[in-house]
Design an enzyme around this catalytic site. Sequence first.
Site, PDB file in Angstrom:
ATOM      1  N   ASP A 104       0.874  -1.167   0.000  1.00  0.00           N
ATOM      2  CA  ASP A 104       0.000   0.000   0.000  1.00  0.00           C
ATOM      3  C   ASP A 104       0.914   1.220   0.000  1.00  0.00           C
ATOM      4  O   ASP A 104       2.105   1.121   0.335  1.00  0.00           O
ATOM      5  CB  ASP A 104      -0.878  -0.039   1.257  1.00  0.00           C
ATOM      6  CG  ASP A 104      -1.683   1.230   1.446  1.00  0.00           C
ATOM      7  OD1 ASP A 104      -2.381   1.622   0.500  1.00  0.00           O
ATOM      8  OD2 ASP A 104      -1.591   1.829   2.526  1.00  0.00           O
ATOM      9  N   ASP A 108      -0.040   5.145   0.942  1.00  0.00           N
ATOM     10  CA  ASP A 108      -0.201   6.096   2.039  1.00  0.00           C
ATOM     11  C   ASP A 108      -0.363   5.376   3.372  1.00  0.00           C
ATOM     12  O   ASP A 108      -1.248   4.533   3.532  1.00  0.00           O
ATOM     13  CB  ASP A 108      -1.408   6.990   1.781  1.00  0.00           C
ATOM     14  CG  ASP A 108      -1.442   8.190   2.716  1.00  0.00           C
ATOM     15  OD1 ASP A 108      -0.363   8.626   3.142  1.00  0.00           O
ATOM     16  OD2 ASP A 108      -2.534   8.680   3.023  1.00  0.00           O
TER      17      ASP A 108
END
Length: 216
Positions: free
Chosen positions: A11, A13
Amino acid sequence: MTIHAQALLFDNDGTLVSSLASVERCWARWAAEYGITAEEFGRVALHGRPAVEIVADLLPAAVVPEAVARVEQLEVEDVPNGGVRLLPGTSEFLAGLPAECWAVVTSATRRLAEARLDAVGILPKTLVCADDITRGKPDPEPYLLAARLLGVDPARCVVFEDAPAGLRAGRAAGMTTVALATTHRAEELDADLVVRDLSALSVLVTDAGVEISVRD
């Protein structure tokens, strides 16, 4: 604990970078522009979900495309204003990986994801964004697409996530999950391994794949 894999899926952020302050600034401005109260906004899950899903929870369908474009514009414009920073351990961890064995899998649009990644010097060969999928996290589609693009069996992939929705997506895809306690408390994260951030891990590339270990 050592985890063996052939592909690592990150991922963005909250995992590789932090843009939390920017997200809060931009979404607060967006909500004010569209007349959404703090109470209404507070009832909607924000982190780790595509903007189109968040907007659809708050506004009529006819307004959604315009409203999604507006919040994307606000966030892209905020990147040069300190809108993104590397999280601890990111540069060192990625530096040890061959480009063909890892991908970034984000709920952001491609335009926004590329702006944030470029700002901190991360250039993934494989990038899966909201534009590429029909169902966002916690659905497994984004991670399954990344595994397919890398040509790796999902069972041989490791997902790195900070958000419960993303961890659910990784588990649903049949992948090993590593949670980073950067935006949630460790006890809120259900994963095969939970660490504070990437600086807590070491990586070793071998002929058989990648070995991930917790630092002493």
